[in-house]
Design a protein around this motif. Structure first.
Motif, PDB file in Angstrom:
ATOM      1  N   ARG A 284     -21.183-140.769 -74.137  1.00 15.45           N
ATOM      2  CA  ARG A 284     -21.312-140.702 -75.791  1.00 15.45           C
ATOM      3  C   ARG A 284     -20.841-139.969 -76.433  1.00 15.45           C
ATOM      4  NH1 ARG A 284     -23.539-136.952 -78.396  1.00 15.45           N
ATOM      5  NH2 ARG A 284     -22.733-134.888 -77.122  1.00 15.45           N
ATOM      6  N   ALA A 285     -19.871-138.901 -76.573  1.00 16.11           N
ATOM      7  CA  ALA A 285     -19.358-139.080 -77.376  1.00 16.11           C
ATOM      8  C   ALA A 285     -18.072-139.573 -77.926  1.00 16.11           C
ATOM      9  CB  ALA A 285     -18.765-137.400 -76.979  1.00 16.11           C
ATOM     10  N   ALA A 286     -17.885-140.665 -77.122  1.00 15.29           N
ATOM     11  CA  ALA A 286     -16.251-140.836 -77.226  1.00 15.29           C
ATOM     12  C   ALA A 286     -16.994-142.439 -78.684  1.00 15.29           C
ATOM     13  CB  ALA A 286     -16.161-142.118 -76.130  1.00 15.29           C
ATOM     14  N   ALA A 287     -15.785-142.474 -79.412  1.00 11.26           N
ATOM     15  CA  ALA A 287     -15.922-143.730 -79.802  1.00 11.26           C
ATOM     16  C   ALA A 287     -15.641-145.199 -79.700  1.00 11.26           C
ATOM     17  CB  ALA A 287     -14.968-143.634 -81.082  1.00 11.26           C
ATOM     18  N   PRO A 288     -15.879-145.773 -80.212  1.00 13.17           N
ATOM     19  CA  PRO A 288     -15.557-147.371 -79.366  1.00 13.17           C
ATOM     20  C   PRO A 288     -13.966-147.141 -78.591  1.00 13.17           C
ATOM     21  CG  PRO A 288     -17.103-147.831 -80.917  1.00 13.17           C
ATOM     22  CD  PRO A 288     -16.927-146.505 -81.470  1.00 13.17           C
ATOM     23  N   ASN A 289     -14.091-148.037 -78.385  1.00 16.45           N
ATOM     24  CA  ASN A 289     -12.369-147.660 -77.013  1.00 16.45           C
ATOM     25  C   ASN A 289     -11.671-146.516 -77.416  1.00 16.45           C
ATOM     26  OD1 ASN A 289     -12.349-150.527 -76.712  1.00 16.45           O
ATOM     27  ND2 ASN A 289     -11.736-150.921 -78.660  1.00 16.45           N
ATOM     28  N   GLY A 290     -12.821-145.580 -77.159  1.00 17.89           N
ATOM     29  CA  GLY A 290     -12.156-144.249 -77.140  1.00 17.89           C
ATOM     30  C   GLY A 290     -11.203-143.577 -75.658  1.00 17.89           C
ATOM     31  N   VAL A 291     -10.362-143.138 -76.295  1.00 15.66           N
ATOM     32  CA  VAL A 291      -9.537-142.479 -74.508  1.00 15.66           C
ATOM     33  C   VAL A 291      -9.756-140.804 -74.035  1.00 15.66           C
ATOM     34  CG1 VAL A 291      -7.471-141.978 -74.214  1.00 15.66           C
ATOM     35  CG2 VAL A 291      -7.326-144.136 -75.274  1.00 15.66           C
ATOM     36  N   LEU A 292     -10.184-140.692 -73.119  1.00 15.32           N
ATOM     37  CA  LEU A 292     -10.102-139.445 -72.182  1.00 15.32           C
ATOM     38  C   LEU A 292      -8.609-139.144 -71.339  1.00 15.32           C
ATOM     39  CD1 LEU A 292     -11.552-137.131 -70.821  1.00 15.32           C
ATOM     40  CD2 LEU A 292     -12.853-138.185 -69.555  1.00 15.32           C
ATOM     41  N   ALA A 293      -8.721-138.342 -71.511  1.00 10.89           N
ATOM     42  CA  ALA A 293      -7.282-137.361 -70.967  1.00 10.89           C
ATOM     43  C   ALA A 293      -7.000-136.126 -70.420  1.00 10.89           C
ATOM     44  CB  ALA A 293      -6.111-137.407 -71.794  1.00 10.89           C
ATOM     45  N   LEU A 294      -6.727-136.414 -69.173  1.00  9.05           N
ATOM     46  CA  LEU A 294      -7.331-134.779 -68.157  1.00  9.05           C
ATOM     47  C   LEU A 294      -6.484-134.334 -68.134  1.00  9.05           C
ATOM     48  CD1 LEU A 294     -10.248-135.635 -65.814  1.00  9.05           C
ATOM     49  CD2 LEU A 294     -10.123-134.863 -67.822  1.00  9.05           C
ATOM     50  N   ILE A 295      -5.236-133.496 -68.759  1.00  9.83           N
ATOM     51  CA  ILE A 295      -4.212-133.119 -68.782  1.00  9.83           C
ATOM     52  C   ILE A 295      -3.863-131.489 -67.641  1.00  9.83           C
ATOM     53  CG2 ILE A 295      -2.041-132.543 -69.748  1.00  9.83           C
ATOM     54  CD1 ILE A 295      -3.704-133.619 -72.319  1.00  9.83           C
ATOM     55  N   SER A 296      -2.664-131.610 -66.611  1.00  9.29           N
ATOM     56  CA  SER A 296      -2.568-130.439 -65.729  1.00  9.29           C
ATOM     57  C   SER A 296      -1.098-130.712 -65.669  1.00  9.29           C
ATOM     58  CB  SER A 296      -2.963-130.285 -64.648  1.00  9.29           C
ATOM     59  OG  SER A 296      -2.377-131.698 -63.205  1.00  9.29           O
ATOM     60  N   TYR A 297      -0.137-129.455 -65.344  1.00  7.67           N
ATOM     61  CA  TYR A 297       0.623-128.890 -65.156  1.00  7.67           C
ATOM     62  C   TYR A 297       1.011-128.639 -64.254  1.00  7.67           C
ATOM     63  CZ  TYR A 297       0.423-124.030 -68.163  1.00  7.67           C
ATOM     64  OH  TYR A 297      -0.083-123.263 -68.386  1.00  7.67           O
ATOM     65  N   GLY A 298       1.868-128.979 -62.818  1.00 14.38           N
ATOM     66  CA  GLY A 298       2.154-128.502 -62.190  1.00 14.38           C
ATOM     67  C   GLY A 298       3.311-127.150 -61.765  1.00 14.38           C
ATOM     68  N   VAL A 299       3.116-127.036 -60.409  1.00 17.77           N
ATOM     69  CA  VAL A 299       4.225-125.841 -60.171  1.00 17.77           C
ATOM     70  C   VAL A 299       4.950-125.933 -60.287  1.00 17.77           C
ATOM     71  CG1 VAL A 299       4.363-124.171 -58.611  1.00 17.77           C
ATOM     72  CG2 VAL A 299       2.811-125.176 -58.179  1.00 17.77           C
ATOM     73  N   LEU A 300       5.540-124.256 -61.335  1.00 18.45           N
ATOM     74  CA  LEU A 300       6.940-123.640 -61.818  1.00 18.45           C
ATOM     75  C   LEU A 300       8.710-124.410 -61.540  1.00 18.45           C
ATOM     76  CD1 LEU A 300       7.755-121.163 -61.765  1.00 18.45           C
ATOM     77  CD2 LEU A 300       6.475-121.174 -62.980  1.00 18.45           C
ATOM     78  N   ASP A 301      10.124-124.615 -61.920  1.00 20.89           N
ATOM     79  CA  ASP A 301      10.899-124.031 -61.168  1.00 20.89           C
ATOM     80  C   ASP A 301      11.187-123.659 -61.742  1.00 20.89           C
ATOM     81  OD1 ASP A 301      13.359-124.841 -60.306  1.00 20.89           O
ATOM     82  OD2 ASP A 301      12.217-127.298 -59.900  1.00 20.89           O
ATOM     83  N   LEU A 302      11.453-122.525 -60.738  1.00 21.87           N
ATOM     84  CA  LEU A 302      12.473-121.425 -61.496  1.00 21.87           C
ATOM     85  C   LEU A 302      14.353-122.017 -61.247  1.00 21.87           C
ATOM     86  CD1 LEU A 302      10.873-117.978 -60.770  1.00 21.87           C
ATOM     87  CD2 LEU A 302      11.618-118.882 -62.842  1.00 21.87           C
TER      88      LEU A 302
END
Length: 252
Positions: free
Chosen positions: A124-142
């Protein structure tokens, strides 16, 4: 996903100050890429923005950026900036006009959403050709010296205390329903060089760590802290830590 009648617990309701201090920052290149796939630079909306880590980066590329989070504590600790407006609001009820958002992001937050309701609002809220991005970061490496002890802590010792939604983060959102024309994303990662106190402060922002404390099992945390402190060496030594960034990006 849970229904609106059965809301999931917001584990970060009281964690805004620690979250703002210790959470790792996204690389600027991530915001630049997201801006490059948006149809224009009018408005970006960061949903579940927390203290605004990604929100502030988007402000370098968009005329207006709106940061939304259901937690008053997170909004109170959000990073201010020109062209940024923060507001308390849930992902399932976006306070946005129809067709207004060129880019909608959710960084390390979508696993808390009622996704069907959020997707409906995003469309509903997106403009024409709008983009949705679901972002996550995984388990860290020490790194090779510390990572084996850390992985044992993460997967075995506090593993049972992670909320079920954490599994979605560990898989990079690969298993969630994402009914959009999907776009490919280049690889990104978060990299920091932290002292021991910064690393342990970051762990205190974890929902599983809070659940361990609530369960009266603080010896689990103390045991790990002692082991990792011994292996770390000088507490002021800055050690490299990396998190892989995972994304699901779609055109609305």
């Amino acid at each position: 996903m849970p229904s609106n009648a059965d809301p999931i617990r917001n584990w970060f309701e009281q964690g805004g100050r620690a979250y703002a201090r210790f959470r790792p920052e996204y690389p600027p290149q991530l915001a630049a890429f997201l801006a490059s796939v948006a149809p224009d630079n009018r408005m970006a909306v960061d949903v579940g923005c927390g203290n605004g880590q990604l929100t502030q980066l988007l402000a370098s590329h968009f005329d207006t950026v709106v940061g939304l989070d259901p937690s008053a504590d997170q909004i109170a600790n959000a990073i201010p900036g020109k062209r940024i407006a923060y507001q308390r609001a849930p992902a399932e009820q976006l306070p946005l006009p129809d067709g207004s958002a060129s880019l909608i992001t959710a960084a390390q937050a979508a696993h808390w959403f009622n996704l069907p309701s959020f997707y409906q609002e995003a469309r509903r809220a997106a403009a024409p050709n709008g983009v949705l991005a679901l972002i996550s970061y995984g388990v860290l490496d020490l790194g090779p010296v510390l990572n084996e002890r850390f992985q044992k802590f993460y997967r075995n010792e506090i593993g049972p205390y992670w909320p079920p939604e954490r599994k979605l983060v560990d898989t990079g959102y690969a298993t969630i329903d994402f009914p959009f024309e999907e776009l490919a994303a280049p690889p990104f990662e978060i990299r920091v060089h932290w002292r021991l106190s910064q690393f342990l402060g970051y762990l205190l922002t974890w929902s599983a760590v809070r659940r361990v404390k609530e369960a009266g099992r603080e010896e689990v945390l103390l045991g790990f802290a002692n082991d990792i402190s011994s292996a770390w060496g000088d507490e002021n030594t800055r050690r490299p830590i990396a998190w892989p960034i995972n994304m699901r990006i779609g055109r609305l």
